[in-house]
Design a protein around this motif. Structure first.
Motif, PDB file in Angstrom:
ATOM      1  N   ILE A   1       0.978  -1.108  -0.127  1.00  0.00           N
ATOM      2  CA  ILE A   1       0.104   0.169   0.032  1.00  0.00           C
ATOM      3  C   ILE A   1       0.941   1.287  -0.111  1.00  0.00           C
ATOM      4  N   LYS A   2       0.973   1.747  -1.241  1.00  0.00           N
ATOM      5  CA  LYS A   2       2.070   2.763  -1.185  1.00  0.00           C
ATOM      6  C   LYS A   2       1.727   4.148  -0.702  1.00  0.00           C
ATOM      7  N   ALA A   3       0.614   4.488  -0.680  1.00  0.00           N
ATOM      8  CA  ALA A   3      -0.058   5.750  -0.092  1.00  0.00           C
ATOM      9  C   ALA A   3      -1.359   5.710   0.765  1.00  0.00           C
ATOM     10  N   LEU A   4      -1.363   5.618   1.988  1.00  0.00           N
ATOM     11  CA  LEU A   4      -2.211   5.686   2.919  1.00  0.00           C
ATOM     12  C   LEU A   4      -2.465   6.856   3.484  1.00  0.00           C
ATOM     13  N   TYR A   5      -3.277   7.549   3.636  1.00  0.00           N
ATOM     14  CA  TYR A   5      -3.407   8.827   4.218  1.00  0.00           C
ATOM     15  C   TYR A   5      -4.641   8.988   5.127  1.00  0.00           C
ATOM     16  N   LEU A   6      -4.491   9.326   6.342  1.00  0.00           N
ATOM     17  CA  LEU A   6      -5.348   9.519   7.318  1.00  0.00           C
ATOM     18  C   LEU A   6      -5.873  11.007   7.252  1.00  0.00           C
ATOM     19  N   VAL A   7      -7.156  11.233   7.110  1.00  0.00           N
ATOM     20  CA  VAL A   7      -7.594  12.654   6.730  1.00  0.00           C
ATOM     21  C   VAL A   7      -7.640  13.363   8.026  1.00  0.00           C
ATOM     22  N   GLY A   8      -6.987  14.601   7.990  1.00  0.00           N
ATOM     23  CA  GLY A   8      -6.969  15.552   9.099  1.00  0.00           C
ATOM     24  C   GLY A   8      -7.660  16.799   8.676  1.00  0.00           C
ATOM     25  N   PRO A   9      -7.154  17.827   9.483  1.00  0.00           N
ATOM     26  CA  PRO A   9      -7.740  19.394   9.041  1.00  0.00           C
ATOM     27  C   PRO A   9      -7.516  19.800   7.523  1.00  0.00           C
ATOM     28  N   ASN A  10      -8.283  20.443   6.919  1.00  0.00           N
ATOM     29  CA  ASN A  10      -8.013  20.849   5.735  1.00  0.00           C
ATOM     30  C   ASN A  10      -8.018  19.640   4.678  1.00  0.00           C
ATOM     31  N   SER A  11      -8.635  18.405   5.015  1.00  0.00           N
ATOM     32  CA  SER A  11      -8.847  17.265   4.229  1.00  0.00           C
ATOM     33  C   SER A  11      -7.255  16.900   3.866  1.00  0.00           C
ATOM     34  N   LEU A  12      -6.143  17.272   4.440  1.00  0.00           N
ATOM     35  CA  LEU A  12      -4.855  16.720   4.219  1.00  0.00           C
ATOM     36  C   LEU A  12      -4.525  15.661   5.166  1.00  0.00           C
ATOM     37  N   GLY A  13      -3.589  14.587   4.390  1.00  0.00           N
ATOM     38  CA  GLY A  13      -3.103  13.310   5.195  1.00  0.00           C
ATOM     39  C   GLY A  13      -2.421  13.934   6.392  1.00  0.00           C
ATOM     40  N   VAL A  14      -2.481  13.221   7.489  1.00  0.00           N
ATOM     41  CA  VAL A  14      -1.718  13.555   8.879  1.00  0.00           C
ATOM     42  C   VAL A  14      -1.447  11.966   9.477  1.00  0.00           C
ATOM     43  N   PHE A  15      -0.330  12.065  10.368  1.00  0.00           N
ATOM     44  CA  PHE A  15       0.115  11.046  11.063  1.00  0.00           C
ATOM     45  C   PHE A  15      -0.944  10.959  12.300  1.00  0.00           C
ATOM     46  N   GLY A  16      -1.213   9.324  12.244  1.00  0.00           N
ATOM     47  CA  GLY A  16      -2.287   9.265  13.423  1.00  0.00           C
ATOM     48  C   GLY A  16      -1.611   8.735  14.605  1.00  0.00           C
ATOM     49  N   ASP A  17      -2.647   8.965  15.782  1.00  0.00           N
ATOM     50  CA  ASP A  17      -2.218   8.354  16.903  1.00  0.00           C
ATOM     51  C   ASP A  17      -3.229   7.172  17.565  1.00  0.00           C
ATOM     52  N   GLY A  18      -3.491   6.210  16.658  1.00  0.00           N
ATOM     53  CA  GLY A  18      -4.061   5.160  16.917  1.00  0.00           C
ATOM     54  C   GLY A  18      -3.506   3.922  16.225  1.00  0.00           C
ATOM     55  N   VAL A  19      -4.362   3.105  15.819  1.00  0.00           N
ATOM     56  CA  VAL A  19      -4.044   1.651  15.550  1.00  0.00           C
ATOM     57  C   VAL A  19      -4.388   1.638  13.849  1.00  0.00           C
ATOM     58  N   ILE A  20      -3.520   1.297  13.291  1.00  0.00           N
ATOM     59  CA  ILE A  20      -3.950   1.079  11.871  1.00  0.00           C
ATOM     60  C   ILE A  20      -3.853  -0.379  11.639  1.00  0.00           C
ATOM     61  N   ARG A  21      -5.042  -0.965  10.905  1.00  0.00           N
ATOM     62  CA  ARG A  21      -5.270  -2.248  10.738  1.00  0.00           C
ATOM     63  C   ARG A  21      -5.693  -2.689   9.180  1.00  0.00           C
ATOM     64  N   PRO A  22      -4.805  -2.937   8.499  1.00  0.00           N
ATOM     65  CA  PRO A  22      -4.828  -3.352   7.135  1.00  0.00           C
ATOM     66  C   PRO A  22      -5.613  -4.722   7.233  1.00  0.00           C
ATOM     67  N   ARG A  23      -6.652  -4.947   6.265  1.00  0.00           N
ATOM     68  CA  ARG A  23      -7.085  -6.368   6.425  1.00  0.00           C
ATOM     69  C   ARG A  23      -7.335  -6.857   4.729  1.00  0.00           C
ATOM     70  N   MET A  24      -7.095  -8.256   4.702  1.00  0.00           N
ATOM     71  CA  MET A  24      -7.266  -8.658   3.462  1.00  0.00           C
ATOM     72  C   MET A  24      -8.137 -10.130   3.392  1.00  0.00           C
ATOM     73  N   TYR A  25      -9.074  -9.720   2.451  1.00  0.00           N
ATOM     74  CA  TYR A  25     -10.230 -10.644   2.426  1.00  0.00           C
ATOM     75  C   TYR A  25     -10.082 -11.526   0.860  1.00  0.00           C
ATOM     76  N   LEU A  26     -10.476 -12.851   1.200  1.00  0.00           N
ATOM     77  CA  LEU A  26     -10.582 -13.338  -0.358  1.00  0.00           C
ATOM     78  C   LEU A  26     -11.867 -13.444  -0.711  1.00  0.00           C
ATOM     79  N   LEU A  27     -12.053 -12.950  -2.075  1.00  0.00           N
ATOM     80  CA  LEU A  27     -13.273 -12.908  -2.772  1.00  0.00           C
ATOM     81  C   LEU A  27     -13.683 -14.257  -3.503  1.00  0.00           C
ATOM     82  N   ASP A  28     -15.010 -14.464  -3.451  1.00  0.00           N
ATOM     83  CA  ASP A  28     -15.499 -15.804  -3.964  1.00  0.00           C
ATOM     84  C   ASP A  28     -15.935 -15.325  -5.421  1.00  0.00           C
ATOM     85  N   THR A  29     -15.433 -15.658  -6.394  1.00  0.00           N
ATOM     86  CA  THR A  29     -15.935 -15.409  -7.826  1.00  0.00           C
ATOM     87  C   THR A  29     -16.721 -16.291  -8.429  1.00  0.00           C
ATOM     88  N   SER A  30     -17.090 -17.225  -7.748  1.00  0.00           N
ATOM     89  CA  SER A  30     -17.969 -18.507  -8.398  1.00  0.00           C
ATOM     90  C   SER A  30     -19.343 -17.615  -8.822  1.00  0.00           C
TER      91      SER A  30
END
Length: 118
Positions: free
Chosen positions: A9-38
């Motif tokens: 993930i090359k660019a993850l932005y947490l939106v802050g004031p003025n709709s600009l990316g900021v560094f966060g003070d919480g927990v970032i949790r990327p999740r990966m799901y398998l999609l069923d294409t049947s």
């Protein structure tokens, strides 16, 4: 390795004031799901893997330079040999759990895993 073993993930932005990316003070949790294409009996997405980064763990993943979108992160998310996802479709969703308890969710991003490493 000749098999895909992660996603970037090359660019993850947490939106802050003025709709600009900021560094966060919480927990970032990327999740990966398998999609069923049947076509016959599709199942809901299945959670395969979750990564978790508290502020200290995310610090080295912060951008070194501010972009026009603000400050962001880059995550190299590896699953190694845990899954063989060649030719499968996956979905990535990132949640951010703020220090005040509020949970924010990214939009979903779907990908087809290539058949070989490029």
């Amino acid at each position: 390795h000749s098999r895909i073993q992660g996603i970037v993930i090359k660019a993850l932005y947490l939106v802050g004031p003025n709709s600009l990316g900021v560094f966060g003070d919480g927990v970032i949790r990327p999740r990966m799901y398998l999609l069923d294409t049947s076509k016959s009996n599709p199942q809901p997405p299945k959670l395969l893997k979750e990564w978790s980064f508290n502020p200290e763990e995310a610090m080295p993943l912060r951008a070194k330079k501010r972009t026009a979108m603000g400050w962001g992160y880059r995550f190299d998310l590896l699953w190694g040999d845990e899954f063989n996802l060649v030719g499968k479709e996956i979905r990535m969703i990132v949640t951010f759990e703020r220090a005040d308890g509020t949970v924010c969710h990214s939009n979903k991003k779907d990908y087809r895993v290539p058949t070989s490493a490029q």
